[in-house]
Design a protein around this motif. Structure first.
Motif, PDB file in Angstrom:
ATOM      1  N   ARG A  90      78.150 103.611 -11.947  1.00  0.00           N
ATOM      2  CA  ARG A  90      78.336 104.257 -10.793  1.00  0.00           C
ATOM      3  C   ARG A  90      79.538 105.186 -11.178  1.00  0.00           C
ATOM      4  N   VAL A  91      79.490 106.275 -10.250  1.00  0.00           N
ATOM      5  CA  VAL A  91      80.697 107.142 -10.410  1.00  0.00           C
ATOM      6  C   VAL A  91      81.898 106.968  -9.504  1.00  0.00           C
ATOM      7  N   GLN A  92      82.942 106.518  -9.922  1.00  0.00           N
ATOM      8  CA  GLN A  92      83.760 106.410  -9.126  1.00  0.00           C
ATOM      9  C   GLN A  92      85.187 107.373  -9.263  1.00  0.00           C
ATOM     10  N   GLY A  93      85.165 108.571  -8.588  1.00  0.00           N
ATOM     11  CA  GLY A  93      86.156 109.499  -8.808  1.00  0.00           C
ATOM     12  C   GLY A  93      85.703 110.173 -10.058  1.00  0.00           C
ATOM     13  N   SER A  94      86.474 110.373 -11.014  1.00  0.00           N
ATOM     14  CA  SER A  94      86.181 111.109 -12.177  1.00  0.00           C
ATOM     15  C   SER A  94      85.486 110.406 -13.212  1.00  0.00           C
ATOM     16  N   LYS A  95      85.737 109.155 -13.073  1.00  0.00           N
ATOM     17  CA  LYS A  95      85.172 107.966 -14.105  1.00  0.00           C
ATOM     18  C   LYS A  95      83.756 107.525 -13.865  1.00  0.00           C
ATOM     19  N   LEU A  96      83.215 107.147 -14.795  1.00  0.00           N
ATOM     20  CA  LEU A  96      81.752 106.251 -14.727  1.00  0.00           C
ATOM     21  C   LEU A  96      82.050 104.947 -15.147  1.00  0.00           C
ATOM     22  N   LYS A  97      81.692 104.198 -14.043  1.00  0.00           N
ATOM     23  CA  LYS A  97      81.898 102.696 -14.023  1.00  0.00           C
ATOM     24  C   LYS A  97      80.572 101.960 -14.459  1.00  0.00           C
ATOM     25  N   THR A  98      80.865 101.166 -15.434  1.00  0.00           N
ATOM     26  CA  THR A  98      79.406 100.525 -15.588  1.00  0.00           C
ATOM     27  C   THR A  98      79.430  98.886 -15.339  1.00  0.00           C
ATOM     28  N   LYS A  99      78.841  98.185 -14.732  1.00  0.00           N
ATOM     29  CA  LYS A  99      78.792  96.767 -14.530  1.00  0.00           C
ATOM     30  C   LYS A  99      77.409  96.086 -15.286  1.00  0.00           C
ATOM     31  N   HIS A 100      77.890  95.233 -15.925  1.00  0.00           N
ATOM     32  CA  HIS A 100      76.873  94.560 -16.669  1.00  0.00           C
ATOM     33  C   HIS A 100      76.486  93.283 -15.884  1.00  0.00           C
ATOM     34  N   GLU A 101      75.166  92.798 -15.696  1.00  0.00           N
ATOM     35  CA  GLU A 101      74.974  91.635 -14.929  1.00  0.00           C
ATOM     36  C   GLU A 101      73.873  90.781 -15.978  1.00  0.00           C
ATOM     37  N   ILE A 102      73.878  89.625 -15.758  1.00  0.00           N
ATOM     38  CA  ILE A 102      73.014  88.716 -16.467  1.00  0.00           C
ATOM     39  C   ILE A 102      72.309  87.587 -15.500  1.00  0.00           C
ATOM     40  N   ARG A 103      71.061  87.730 -15.650  1.00  0.00           N
ATOM     41  CA  ARG A 103      70.433  86.741 -14.703  1.00  0.00           C
ATOM     42  C   ARG A 103      69.543  85.823 -15.489  1.00  0.00           C
ATOM     43  N   VAL A 104      69.350  84.485 -15.232  1.00  0.00           N
ATOM     44  CA  VAL A 104      68.644  83.640 -16.023  1.00  0.00           C
ATOM     45  C   VAL A 104      67.524  82.977 -15.100  1.00  0.00           C
ATOM     46  N   ALA A 105      66.582  82.839 -15.728  1.00  0.00           N
ATOM     47  CA  ALA A 105      65.378  82.256 -14.746  1.00  0.00           C
ATOM     48  C   ALA A 105      65.883  80.815 -14.226  1.00  0.00           C
ATOM     49  N   THR A 106      65.578  80.482 -13.050  1.00  0.00           N
ATOM     50  CA  THR A 106      66.061  79.293 -12.241  1.00  0.00           C
ATOM     51  C   THR A 106      65.473  78.081 -13.039  1.00  0.00           C
ATOM     52  N   MET A 107      64.294  78.191 -13.759  1.00  0.00           N
ATOM     53  CA  MET A 107      63.609  77.242 -14.284  1.00  0.00           C
ATOM     54  C   MET A 107      64.405  76.550 -15.446  1.00  0.00           C
ATOM     55  N   PHE A 108      65.368  77.433 -16.012  1.00  0.00           N
ATOM     56  CA  PHE A 108      66.230  77.103 -17.052  1.00  0.00           C
ATOM     57  C   PHE A 108      67.530  76.301 -16.467  1.00  0.00           C
ATOM     58  N   ARG A 109      67.588  75.882 -15.212  1.00  0.00           N
ATOM     59  CA  ARG A 109      68.655  75.212 -14.699  1.00  0.00           C
ATOM     60  C   ARG A 109      68.514  73.832 -14.875  1.00  0.00           C
TER      61      ARG A 109
END
Length: 169
Positions: A90-109
């Motif tokens: 996402r662009v926030q002001g003059s900076k490009l911010k990157t968010k990293h998300e990890i999702r694990v399949a619920t079956m591996f609970r």
């Protein structure tokens, strides 16, 4: 008639025959249960976040931070996904911010900690290496020396689950 082993398609024919024989004898689940007797204790998203964050801190200190880690019921192993890593820029002001998300399949609970670790290591490796190439797998085995064995055993578990329809843990 033998059913295709869709999770083991890339493995040698003799390996697939051995697995087919274990399925026919109804022994594959017992072997996996003996090798991995207990399910892990990571029961919720907060515990999963902490678990993945600890791995990141140990092996990828200079990598981008992980903003979110969750169990996701919408991930289906049928689509060959055990987990997902997403980057949202996402662009926030003059900076490009990157968010990293990890999702694990619920079956591996409900699985052994080794399976969860393999998936977490795999998704963390995508923070640095986007493609499934030699550098990617080298990073995976750096974070978890038994990575390839655990990946194979996860594939065996998925084959067992599809064959029997019952969870082991």
């Amino acid at each position: 008639m033998t059913s295709p082993l869709k999770y083991l398609g890339a493995y040698p024919e003799d390996t697939r025959h051995q697995v087919q024989a274990l399925l026919a004898q109804d022994r594959l689940g017992d072997i996996l249960k003996k090798r991995y007797p207990n399910a892990h204790g990571v029961r919720n998203d907060r515990a999963l976040y902490d678990y993945v964050q600890d791995l990141r801190d140990e092996f990828l200190r200079n990598a981008a931070p992980i903003d979110k880690v969750t169990f996701d019921s919408k991930i289906h192993v049928i689509n060959h996904a055990l987990g997902l890593h997403t980057s949202i820029s996402r662009v926030q002001g003059s900076k490009l911010k990157t968010k990293h998300e990890i999702r694990v399949a619920t079956m591996f609970r409900d699985c052994p900690i080794e399976f969860l670790r393999m998936i977490a290591v795999h998704e963390l490796a995508h923070v640095k290496e986007k493609q499934h190439d030699k550098a990617f797998y080298k990073l995976c085995t750096y974070m978890e020396p038994q990575y390839h064995q655990y990946e194979f055993d996860v594939r065996l578990y998925l084959t067992q689950l599809e064959h029997s329809g019952t969870k082991l843990w």
